[in-house]
Design a protein around this motif. Structure first.
Motif, PDB file in Angstrom:
ATOM      1  N   SER A 133       0.831  -1.202   0.000  1.00 13.52           N
ATOM      2  CA  SER A 133       0.000   0.000   0.000  1.00 13.52           C
ATOM      3  C   SER A 133       0.869   1.257   0.000  1.00 13.52           C
ATOM      4  N   ALA A 134       1.919   1.259   0.822  1.00  8.07           N
ATOM      5  CA  ALA A 134       2.820   2.415   0.866  1.00  8.07           C
ATOM      6  C   ALA A 134       3.558   2.578  -0.461  1.00  8.07           C
ATOM      7  N   LEU A 135       3.946   1.473  -1.077  1.00  9.59           N
ATOM      8  CA  LEU A 135       4.616   1.512  -2.370  1.00  9.59           C
ATOM      9  C   LEU A 135       3.720   2.124  -3.436  1.00  9.59           C
ATOM     10  N   GLN A 136       2.420   1.835  -3.359  1.00 10.33           N
ATOM     11  CA  GLN A 136       1.472   2.347  -4.338  1.00 10.33           C
ATOM     12  C   GLN A 136       0.981   3.751  -4.001  1.00 10.33           C
ATOM     13  N   ARG A 137       1.245   4.179  -2.758  1.00 10.38           N
ATOM     14  CA  ARG A 137       0.771   5.485  -2.287  1.00 10.38           C
ATOM     15  C   ARG A 137      -0.748   5.619  -2.394  1.00 10.38           C
ATOM     16  N   ARG A 138      -1.416   4.499  -2.131  1.00  9.07           N
ATOM     17  CA  ARG A 138      -2.877   4.513  -2.061  1.00  9.07           C
ATOM     18  C   ARG A 138      -3.304   3.436  -1.068  1.00  9.07           C
ATOM     19  N   PRO A 139      -4.429   3.627  -0.393  1.00 12.07           N
ATOM     20  CA  PRO A 139      -4.849   2.651   0.621  1.00 12.07           C
ATOM     21  C   PRO A 139      -5.667   1.517   0.019  1.00 12.07           C
ATOM     22  N   PHE A 140      -5.746   0.417   0.748  1.00 17.22           N
ATOM     23  CA  PHE A 140      -6.768  -0.572   0.449  1.00 17.22           C
ATOM     24  C   PHE A 140      -8.129   0.088   0.646  1.00 17.22           C
ATOM     25  N   ARG A 141      -9.075  -0.317  -0.173  1.00 14.40           N
ATOM     26  CA  ARG A 141     -10.444   0.201  -0.048  1.00 14.40           C
ATOM     27  C   ARG A 141     -11.388  -0.979   0.139  1.00 14.40           C
ATOM     28  N   SER A 142     -12.437  -0.752   0.880  1.00 14.23           N
ATOM     29  CA  SER A 142     -13.402  -1.821   1.145  1.00 14.23           C
ATOM     30  C   SER A 142     -14.635  -1.647   0.263  1.00 14.23           C
ATOM     31  N   GLY A 143     -15.548  -2.619   0.341  1.00 13.64           N
ATOM     32  CA  GLY A 143     -16.838  -2.483  -0.331  1.00 13.64           C
ATOM     33  C   GLY A 143     -16.877  -2.939  -1.769  1.00 13.64           C
ATOM     34  N   HIS A 144     -16.020  -3.879  -2.167  1.00 17.05           N
ATOM     35  CA  HIS A 144     -15.974  -4.289  -3.569  1.00 17.05           C
ATOM     36  C   HIS A 144     -16.761  -5.570  -3.825  1.00 17.05           C
ATOM     37  N   ARG A 145     -17.346  -5.614  -5.014  1.00 18.39           N
ATOM     38  CA  ARG A 145     -17.884  -6.859  -5.558  1.00 18.39           C
ATOM     39  C   ARG A 145     -16.908  -7.357  -6.617  1.00 18.39           C
ATOM     40  N   LEU A 146     -16.565  -8.631  -6.547  1.00 18.92           N
ATOM     41  CA  LEU A 146     -15.562  -9.205  -7.436  1.00 18.92           C
ATOM     42  C   LEU A 146     -16.163 -10.381  -8.201  1.00 18.92           C
ATOM     43  N   ARG A 147     -15.750 -10.499  -9.468  1.00 20.42           N
ATOM     44  CA  ARG A 147     -16.186 -11.641 -10.277  1.00 20.42           C
ATOM     45  C   ARG A 147     -14.995 -12.201 -11.031  1.00 20.42           C
ATOM     46  N   LEU A 148     -14.755 -13.494 -10.851  1.00 21.04           N
ATOM     47  CA  LEU A 148     -13.664 -14.180 -11.528  1.00 21.04           C
ATOM     48  C   LEU A 148     -14.149 -14.669 -12.883  1.00 21.04           C
ATOM     49  N   LEU A 149     -13.422 -14.293 -13.935  1.00 21.48           N
ATOM     50  CA  LEU A 149     -13.793 -14.656 -15.307  1.00 21.48           C
ATOM     51  C   LEU A 149     -12.703 -15.552 -15.871  1.00 21.48           C
ATOM     52  N   ILE A 150     -13.040 -16.822 -16.074  1.00 21.37           N
ATOM     53  CA  ILE A 150     -12.050 -17.823 -16.462  1.00 21.37           C
ATOM     54  C   ILE A 150     -12.120 -18.060 -17.962  1.00 21.37           C
ATOM     55  N   ALA A 176     -16.258  -4.080  -8.973  1.00 21.63           N
ATOM     56  CA  ALA A 176     -17.106  -2.904  -8.813  1.00 21.63           C
ATOM     57  C   ALA A 176     -16.884  -2.387  -7.406  1.00 21.63           C
ATOM     58  N   GLY A 177     -16.643  -1.096  -7.297  1.00 24.64           N
ATOM     59  CA  GLY A 177     -16.359  -0.517  -5.997  1.00 24.64           C
ATOM     60  C   GLY A 177     -15.355   0.612  -6.105  1.00 24.64           C
ATOM     61  N   PRO A 178     -14.893   1.128  -4.969  1.00 22.67           N
ATOM     62  CA  PRO A 178     -14.049   2.338  -4.956  1.00 22.67           C
ATOM     63  C   PRO A 178     -12.759   2.232  -5.747  1.00 22.67           C
ATOM     64  N   ALA A 179     -12.152   1.030  -5.845  1.00 24.00           N
ATOM     65  CA  ALA A 179     -10.881   0.898  -6.556  1.00 24.00           C
ATOM     66  C   ALA A 179     -11.013   1.150  -8.054  1.00 24.00           C
ATOM     67  N   VAL A 180     -12.242   1.159  -8.573  1.00 23.11           N
ATOM     68  CA  VAL A 180     -12.440   1.499  -9.987  1.00 23.11           C
ATOM     69  C   VAL A 180     -11.931   2.915 -10.255  1.00 23.11           C
ATOM     70  N   ALA A 181     -12.023   3.780  -9.245  1.00 22.84           N
ATOM     71  CA  ALA A 181     -11.487   5.139  -9.403  1.00 22.84           C
ATOM     72  C   ALA A 181      -9.989   5.112  -9.676  1.00 22.84           C
ATOM     73  N   ASP A 182      -9.277   4.166  -9.065  1.00 23.21           N
ATOM     74  CA  ASP A 182      -7.836   4.067  -9.290  1.00 23.21           C
ATOM     75  C   ASP A 182      -7.528   3.543 -10.695  1.00 23.21           C
ATOM     76  N   LEU A 183      -8.362   2.629 -11.188  1.00 21.33           N
ATOM     77  CA  LEU A 183      -8.199   2.183 -12.570  1.00 21.33           C
ATOM     78  C   LEU A 183      -8.431   3.334 -13.541  1.00 21.33           C
ATOM     79  N   GLN A 184      -9.463   4.139 -13.270  1.00 21.61           N
ATOM     80  CA  GLN A 184      -9.700   5.323 -14.094  1.00 21.61           C
ATOM     81  C   GLN A 184      -8.491   6.244 -14.102  1.00 21.61           C
ATOM     82  N   GLN A 185      -7.907   6.440 -12.913  1.00 25.21           N
ATOM     83  CA  GLN A 185      -6.783   7.359 -12.803  1.00 25.21           C
ATOM     84  C   GLN A 185      -5.565   6.856 -13.566  1.00 25.21           C
ATOM     85  N   LEU A 186      -5.321   5.543 -13.500  1.00 23.85           N
ATOM     86  CA  LEU A 186      -4.204   4.984 -14.266  1.00 23.85           C
ATOM     87  C   LEU A 186      -4.399   5.210 -15.755  1.00 23.85           C
ATOM     88  N   PHE A 187      -5.598   4.942 -16.243  1.00 22.58           N
ATOM     89  CA  PHE A 187      -5.887   5.182 -17.651  1.00 22.58           C
ATOM     90  C   PHE A 187      -5.705   6.663 -17.975  1.00 22.58           C
TER      91      PHE A 187
END
Length: 464
Positions: A96-113, A249-260
């Motif tokens: 988390s410190a390396l990424q300079r962002r915190p873990f975020r809670s409240g996510h829904r996850l789906r594994l796509l194989i 789906a959840g708060p970490a999507v904001a970080d994906l947006q920011q990377l893009f």
């Protein structure tokens, strides 16, 4: 006259070789790399000067100058309002410190194989976009799947959705210009990720290997799949193609947006408006992990080392290219010494022979250190997955090699959640059931010249 010109040319080459050797000594990441380049540039500058121009840089310069400030509070307040993150996240504080962002809670996850399930989900999500569609692939092909992607993008752009697409210039070198122009004519903003600025102009090593899809700021996808028919397992001899994608789906999507948006701003020079993230309604804690050659640290290697060092029961990982550096190799060996169940799943079929030879030698060393290594049998294994203990899993684009550690821009999602980890463990168990454990005989009983080839291939580890 001819002799004097030849003498002058040789002297100039050696002078340029001397200056290049001084640059190598100052800027190579490793002493081995510095020694190798320096000897070549001093002794054979006529052979090594041109390769050094294209391959010698170890840093992607200028990229951080285009980085925007951390996400605005409006993009993270939903995470603040969510339940506290899983206590298991604490042992990944270094990541988390390396990424300079915190873990975020409240996510829904789906594994796509595998490709069929992943692209059904991704193309379906794209078709549902109403406001914004951010699409990034390392490879886009002008084949049946690539044209399905193209059609969805055109339909959404025609419906008034802001559609932005990035692809890597080297990974997608075969993508015809008419494919790109068709999208632009249809209102899609599409750009090739390239070095762009003069300081990186000639470098071929740096590539954007990320696979990111963000729909309306609410759904994000990461993983190993690119847009091409081979990823659906339609191109022998590597078929069937084994891969994995993650929908979150959840708060970490904001970080994906920011990377893009960071990549977009680097290429276009313009800021990309970001969608707000809706309230969190899931249970998983997650951290988006990004790395690349512009980072001041070797972020990819540090991520793997920190995650492996946190393990107490098991480390299972799947990678198409097993070329660990010293830090990751040491972390795996220490995990074995702690009594951790360490398993590595790699392909039985090569797609890049040099990497396959080097991986075979690394697999031999791993087996000797007590690491269990398996070769997946049905087809080519391209999956990039990591399982730590019974509560943590990561899915992304990172391979276990120096290219992903140091030369490529990469992304993964690290999730701490017992239910999701159980799904990933079940996936791994199914993969292991289709794999064969290897032992020291794979190397020892190989023909002598093949073993020599393995050791020669390993000399190229920093570029693999």
């Amino acid at each position: 006259m001819t002799a004097s010109l030849l003498t002058a040319g040789i002297a100039t080459a050696h002078l340029l070789g001397l200056f290049a050797a001084m640059h190598a000594v100052m800027h190579m990441r490793t002493p081995q790399g510095a020694v190798g380049w320096t000897l070549g540039l001093l002794l054979l500058p006529y052979v090594t000067l041109l390769p050094y121009l294209y391959l010698g840089s170890s840093r992607f310069l200028g990229y951080h100058a285009g980085h925007r400030a951390p996400a605005a509070p409006a993009l993270s307040t939903t995470a603040d309002a969510a339940a506290p993150v899983d206590p298991g996240c604490e042992r990944y504080a270094a990541i988390s410190a390396l990424q300079r962002r915190p873990f975020r809670s409240g996510h829904r996850l789906r594994l796509l194989i595998d490709g069929a399930a992943a692209f059904e989900a991704m193309l379906g999500a794209m078709a549902d976009a109403r406001h914004s569609l951010l699409v990034q692939f390392f490879i886009i092909h002008d084949d049946a799947l690539g044209r399905r992607l193209q059609q969805v993008l055109l339909e959404r752009a025609a419906a008034g959705v802001r559609v932005c697409v990035l692809f890597d210039g080297i990974g997608s070198h075969a993508l015809p210009q008419h494919y790109v122009e068709t999208l632009r004519t249809g209102g899609v903003a599409i750009h090739r990720f390239a070095t762009r600025r003069w300081r990186n102009r000639f470098q071929l090593n740096f590539r954007n290997h990320r696979k990111i899809l963000v729909v309306d700021g609410t759904r994000g996808f990461v993983g190993g799949l690119n847009a091409g028919d081979e990823y659906l397992g339609l191109k022998p001899p590597l078929a069937p193609w084994r891969d994995t994608q993650l929908e979150l789906a959840g708060p970490a999507v904001a970080d994906l947006q920011q990377l893009f948006a960071d990549d977009w701003q680097w290429i276009t020079g313009t800021a990309l408006p970001l969608c707000p993230v809706p309230p969190a309604d899931g249970h998983a804690s997650a951290l988006v992990v990004a790395c690349g050659p512009a980072d001041p640290q070797e972020t990819g290697s540090l991520f793997f080392a920190a995650a492996i060092n946190a393990a107490r029961q098991r480390v299972w990982l799947s990678t198409p290219y097993f070329v660990p550096d010293n830090a990751v190799r040491a972390a795996l060996q220490l995990a074995v010494l702690r009594g951790v169940d360490v398993r590595v799943l790699i392909p039985s079929r090569p797609d890049h022979r040099t990497v396959f030879l080097a991986s075979t030698l690394h697999a031999y060393a791993a087996v000797r250190a007590g690491i269990r290594v398996f070769r997946y049998q049905p087809g080519f294994l391209h999956q990039k997955a990591l399982l730590i203990d019974r509560d943590t899993a990561a899915i992304g684009s990172l391979n276990l090699d120096s290219r992903s550690f140091r030369l490529n821009f990469e992304v993964a999602a690290l999730a701490v959640d017992h239910a999701f980890t159980a799904e990933v463990a079940a996936m791994f168990n199914a993969d292991f059931a289709r794999a064969k454990a290897i032992d020291e005989r794979e190397y020892r009983e190989a023909p002598y010249l093949r073993r020599v080839a393995m050791h020669v291939a390993r000399l190229f580890d920093p570029l693999l």
